[in-house]
Design a protein around this motif. Structure first.
Motif, PDB file in Angstrom:
ATOM      1  N   ALA A  55     -14.051  56.335  16.509  1.00 62.81           N
ATOM      2  CA  ALA A  55     -12.758  56.518  15.840  1.00 62.81           C
ATOM      3  C   ALA A  55     -12.900  56.674  14.317  1.00 62.81           C
ATOM      4  N   PRO A  56     -13.646  55.806  13.630  1.00 60.99           N
ATOM      5  CA  PRO A  56     -13.808  56.026  12.184  1.00 60.99           C
ATOM      6  C   PRO A  56     -14.560  57.319  11.856  1.00 60.99           C
ATOM      7  N   LEU A  57     -15.494  57.696  12.703  1.00 64.20           N
ATOM      8  CA  LEU A  57     -16.217  58.947  12.446  1.00 64.20           C
ATOM      9  C   LEU A  57     -15.280  60.150  12.536  1.00 64.20           C
ATOM     10  N   PHE A  58     -14.389  60.150  13.535  1.00 56.98           N
ATOM     11  CA  PHE A  58     -13.419  61.231  13.633  1.00 56.98           C
ATOM     12  C   PHE A  58     -12.432  61.191  12.468  1.00 56.98           C
ATOM     13  N   ALA A  59     -12.084  60.006  11.999  1.00 59.54           N
ATOM     14  CA  ALA A  59     -11.204  59.892  10.838  1.00 59.54           C
ATOM     15  C   ALA A  59     -11.871  60.473   9.595  1.00 59.54           C
ATOM     16  N   ILE A  60     -13.141  60.191   9.412  1.00 63.04           N
ATOM     17  CA  ILE A  60     -13.889  60.748   8.277  1.00 63.04           C
ATOM     18  C   ILE A  60     -13.994  62.260   8.408  1.00 63.04           C
TER      19      ILE A  60
END
Length: 88
Positions: A18-23
């Protein structure tokens, strides 16, 4: 107990992805805004062709180098040289 480990594994994957997709989304938004906000004359078709060829060439070189890395690793070229095989 096995169900608990599976849930923990899914939660850990979501916590990483999830944080990787947000970045990734933030980077794409920034790139799109920067591309649109640059003022200047429009790029001619030759510029788009040159940019496309440069991107394709870079991807081909990167894929070729990665293929060589995997080939050399699987065929033992990355192993240290052994002098004992020469003595008979």
């Amino acid at each position: 107990m096995a169900g608990s480990n599976a849930k923990l594994s899914i939660l850990s994957i979501v916590a990483i992805v999830a944080p990787l997709f947000a970045i990734l989304g933030a980077a794409m938004w920034f790139a799109a805004r920067a591309w649109i906000s640059v003022a200047g004359p429009p790029m001619p078709p030759a510029g788009y062709i040159a940019m496309t060829l440069g991107i394709v060439f870079s991807v081909v070189v990167g894929c070729g180098l990665m293929a060589l890395v995997f080939y050399s690793s699987r065929h033992g070229y990355d192993e240290p040289f052994n002098h004992q095989g020469d003595r008979e």
